[in-house]
Design an enzyme around this catalytic site. Structure first.
Site, short mmCIF file in Angstrom:
data_model
loop_
_atom_site.label_atom_id
_atom_site.label_comp_id
_atom_site.label_asym_id
_atom_site.label_seq_id
_atom_site.Cartn_x
_atom_site.Cartn_y
_atom_site.Cartn_z
CB ILE A 65 31.72 1.90 -0.75
CG1 ILE A 65 32.30 0.49 -0.93
CG2 ILE A 65 32.83 2.94 -0.61
CD1 ILE A 65 32.87 0.24 -2.30
CB CYS A 66 29.24 5.79 2.62
SG CYS A 66 29.68 5.55 4.35
NE ARG A 67 33.92 13.05 3.98
CZ ARG A 67 34.14 13.34 5.24
NH1 ARG A 67 33.37 12.83 6.20
NH2 ARG A 67 35.14 14.15 5.57
CG MET A 94 35.01 6.17 -0.81
SD MET A 94 35.90 4.87 -1.68
CE MET A 94 36.90 5.85 -2.82
#
Length: 102
Positions: A65-67, A94
């Protein structure tokens, strides 16, 4: 190189809500995760991944998961080159996860 599996934030939410145990790693920087993380996710900033490979399970699916989904995709590709073929990228990151919270 094998293509990286993808999961949408909605699919991940459904799996978590059904009680499934999901291994997640958030590769954002400290100041980004300070704004909120998915409950249960482990934080390993992208730049620390090579030094912390031993912390990444090889025997189960791992959702990165990242931005926005870009860095986590690159981490998945890197780990695939290291022989870890159980990596899954959360598309949209996210930004989309939080968008769905509204």
């Amino acid at each position: 190189m094998s293509s990286i599996s993808q999961i949408t934030p909605e699919q991940l939410k459904n799996r978590l809500e059904s009680g499934e145990s999901v291994y997640m790693i958030d590769v954002r920087e400290d100041e980004e995760v300070a704004q909120g993380m998915i409950q249960g996710a482990k934080h390993i900033p992208m730049g620390e991944i090579p030094a912390r490979l031993q912390e990444i399970p090889t025997d189960q699916e791992v959702i990165m998961i990242c931005r926005s989904g870009g860095r986590s995709q690159r981490v998945c590709e890197y780990l695939s080159l290291q022989g870890l073929d159980n990596m899954v990228n959360m598309q949209g990151g996210m930004l989309e996860w939080n968008d769905g919270e509204a």
